[in-house]
Design a protein around this motif. Structure first.
Motif, PDB file in Angstrom:
ATOM      1  N   MET A  88       1.198  -0.690   0.068  1.00  0.00           N
ATOM      2  CA  MET A  88       0.118   0.085   0.220  1.00  0.00           C
ATOM      3  C   MET A  88       0.915   1.199   0.148  1.00  0.00           C
ATOM      4  O   MET A  88       0.503   2.456  -0.772  1.00  0.00           O
ATOM      5  N   THR A  89       1.743   0.831   0.670  1.00  0.00           N
ATOM      6  CA  THR A  89       2.771   2.706   0.094  1.00  0.00           C
ATOM      7  C   THR A  89       3.312   2.540  -0.845  1.00  0.00           C
ATOM      8  O   THR A  89       3.628   3.964  -1.609  1.00  0.00           O
ATOM      9  N   CYS A  90       3.998   0.950  -1.317  1.00  0.00           N
ATOM     10  CA  CYS A  90       4.252   2.075  -2.676  1.00  0.00           C
ATOM     11  C   CYS A  90       3.592   2.448  -3.480  1.00  0.00           C
ATOM     12  O   CYS A  90       3.474   2.712  -4.534  1.00  0.00           O
ATOM     13  N   HIS A  91       2.587   1.959  -3.386  1.00  0.00           N
ATOM     14  CA  HIS A  91       0.764   2.081  -4.100  1.00  0.00           C
ATOM     15  C   HIS A  91       0.722   3.860  -4.471  1.00  0.00           C
ATOM     16  O   HIS A  91       0.353   3.910  -5.067  1.00  0.00           O
ATOM     17  N   ALA A  92       0.253   4.113  -3.119  1.00  0.00           N
ATOM     18  CA  ALA A  92       0.418   5.170  -1.836  1.00  0.00           C
ATOM     19  C   ALA A  92       1.674   7.073  -3.198  1.00  0.00           C
ATOM     20  O   ALA A  92       1.495   7.330  -3.208  1.00  0.00           O
ATOM     21  N   ILE A  93       2.996   5.971  -3.095  1.00  0.00           N
ATOM     22  CA  ILE A  93       3.823   6.908  -3.659  1.00  0.00           C
ATOM     23  C   ILE A  93       3.781   7.470  -5.218  1.00  0.00           C
ATOM     24  O   ILE A  93       3.813   8.179  -5.284  1.00  0.00           O
ATOM     25  N   LEU A  94       3.272   6.051  -5.991  1.00  0.00           N
ATOM     26  CA  LEU A  94       3.229   5.884  -7.290  1.00  0.00           C
ATOM     27  C   LEU A  94       1.883   6.278  -7.996  1.00  0.00           C
ATOM     28  O   LEU A  94       1.719   6.306  -8.684  1.00  0.00           O
ATOM     29  N   ARG A  95       0.957   6.701  -6.617  1.00  0.00           N
ATOM     30  CA  ARG A  95      -0.232   6.795  -6.585  1.00  0.00           C
ATOM     31  C   ARG A  95      -1.555   6.130  -7.268  1.00  0.00           C
ATOM     32  O   ARG A  95      -1.745   6.882  -8.284  1.00  0.00           O
ATOM     33  N   ALA A 130       0.753  16.626  -6.383  1.00  0.00           N
ATOM     34  CA  ALA A 130       0.142  18.007  -6.394  1.00  0.00           C
ATOM     35  C   ALA A 130      -0.002  17.524  -8.537  1.00  0.00           C
ATOM     36  O   ALA A 130      -0.745  19.184  -8.826  1.00  0.00           O
ATOM     37  N   LEU A 131       0.629  17.386  -8.976  1.00  0.00           N
ATOM     38  CA  LEU A 131       0.706  16.432 -10.205  1.00  0.00           C
ATOM     39  C   LEU A 131      -0.273  16.354 -11.149  1.00  0.00           C
ATOM     40  O   LEU A 131      -0.994  15.209 -10.713  1.00  0.00           O
ATOM     41  N   ARG A 132      -1.158  16.537 -12.291  1.00  0.00           N
ATOM     42  CA  ARG A 132      -1.894  16.533 -13.343  1.00  0.00           C
ATOM     43  C   ARG A 132      -1.588  14.323 -13.002  1.00  0.00           C
ATOM     44  O   ARG A 132      -0.832  14.322 -13.632  1.00  0.00           O
ATOM     45  N   ALA A 133      -2.621  13.629 -13.496  1.00  0.00           N
ATOM     46  CA  ALA A 133      -2.997  12.477 -13.802  1.00  0.00           C
ATOM     47  C   ALA A 133      -1.727  12.144 -14.695  1.00  0.00           C
ATOM     48  O   ALA A 133      -1.177  10.714 -14.355  1.00  0.00           O
ATOM     49  N   GLU A 134      -1.719  12.746 -16.147  1.00  0.00           N
ATOM     50  CA  GLU A 134      -1.232  12.498 -17.048  1.00  0.00           C
ATOM     51  C   GLU A 134       0.397  12.975 -16.903  1.00  0.00           C
ATOM     52  O   GLU A 134       1.581  12.084 -17.267  1.00  0.00           O
ATOM     53  N   ASP A 135       0.583  14.027 -15.693  1.00  0.00           N
ATOM     54  CA  ASP A 135       1.907  13.281 -15.847  1.00  0.00           C
ATOM     55  C   ASP A 135       3.085  13.090 -14.926  1.00  0.00           C
ATOM     56  O   ASP A 135       3.718  12.317 -14.636  1.00  0.00           O
ATOM     57  N   MET A 136       1.826  12.414 -14.280  1.00  0.00           N
ATOM     58  CA  MET A 136       2.203  11.497 -12.940  1.00  0.00           C
ATOM     59  C   MET A 136       2.398  10.317 -13.578  1.00  0.00           C
ATOM     60  O   MET A 136       2.872   9.589 -13.851  1.00  0.00           O
ATOM     61  N   ARG A 137       1.235  10.361 -14.607  1.00  0.00           N
ATOM     62  CA  ARG A 137       2.156   8.654 -15.211  1.00  0.00           C
ATOM     63  C   ARG A 137       3.457   8.757 -15.973  1.00  0.00           C
ATOM     64  O   ARG A 137       3.766   7.553 -16.422  1.00  0.00           O
TER      65      ARG A 137
END
Length: 267
Positions: free
Chosen positions: A51-58, A80-87
């Motif tokens: 869960m920690t790593c999934h939270a870090i990776l959003r 704060a990043l938009r979903a596509e930037d996070m991808r």
């Protein structure tokens, strides 16, 4: 601006909302990872490591989950990043190796086509350059006959081979952070050692920082500089790897160490 820490996690917490009730899944968590450092996150299954790593990776499904806190990668706030930037961050800046490597590959395309596609998504290179890089990276992994592996489909390779293909992709993309979530759990001892050796090489040659998640202290102690011990959604102890093994402070850490010693006696 050069940032001294690759990863800074501050007050990261996850809550589940069911009706009016709030269930804390991850208690506020702080982690810091310097360049080229390996942090081991250890605990039994259900302790909150994944869960920690999934939270870090959003990557958490957010419908009735609330994630709070700050996650910075090289000083950049990810929450704060938009979903596509996070991808984009997820492929290029943060590599992810999971327990079941089959899930990381599409079954209907060859390893070669997926490797080449991944490289070209993240860097401006031609198909032939990407192919050259991919074959060289597979050869560096000591995988037999890289040309043949490029033509294989994922199901034709063993778990240990697929893990090493994933590390080869990271070698090419050079993420600043690699999250390895139980990467050796499904492997036999020989393959475990090979995967750990390649992760060590990734850190040594590319300066990649690694968050290594495992329920197995033996795996952690081969690679980690520092260890955080998780129990029921919180870190109960964090220390340098030698200190943790020589002088564990928390009873839960002592229990994990004893379980490991018993397992070695039985083996």
């Amino acid at each position: 601006m050069h940032h001294p820490n690759v990863l800074e996690v501050r007050g990261l917490q996850v809550e589940l909302h069911i009706g009016k009730e709030t269930v804390p899944l991850l208690k506020p968590l702080d982690l810091t990872l310097g360049k080229g450092q390996v942090l081991g996150l250890v605990g039994e299954s259900g302790s909150g490591k994944s869960m920690t790593c999934h939270a870090i990776l959003r990557l958490l499904n957010l419908q009735n989950m609330r994630v709070e806190g700050s996650v910075r990668l090289n000083g950049r706030e990810l929450s704060a990043l938009r979903a596509e930037d996070m991808r984009r961050v997820r492929g290029k800046d943060i590599g992810f190796i999971m327990q079941n490597p089959m899930n990381a590959f599409t079954p209907v395309y060859t390893i070669g086509s997926q490797f080449i596609e991944t490289l070209r998504t993240h860097s401006k290179i031609s198909k032939s350059q990407a192919k050259e890089q991919a074959v060289a990276a597979l050869a560096d992994m000591n995988l037999p006959d890289p040309g043949r592996i490029m033509k294989c489909y994922p199901h034709q390779l063993s778990g240990g081979m697929l893990q090493r293909v994933m590390i080869a992709i990271s070698m090419c993309l050079q993420p600043s952070l690699l999250i390895a979530d139980e990467p050796t759990t499904a492997l036999d001892v020989v393959n475990q050692l090979q995967v750990l050796r390649e992760l060590e090489r990734l850190r040594r040659e590319k300066g990649t920082s690694i968050l290594l998640i495992s329920h197995d202290l033996g795996v952690i102690c081969q690679l980690a500089d520092e260890v955080a011990v998780m129990k029921k959604g919180e870190v109960v102890e964090q220390a340098g790897v030698h200190e943790l093994f020589d002088r564990p402070q928390h009873e839960y850490t002592r229990m994990l160490l004893q379980a490991r010693l018993r397992a070695r006696k039985d083996a």
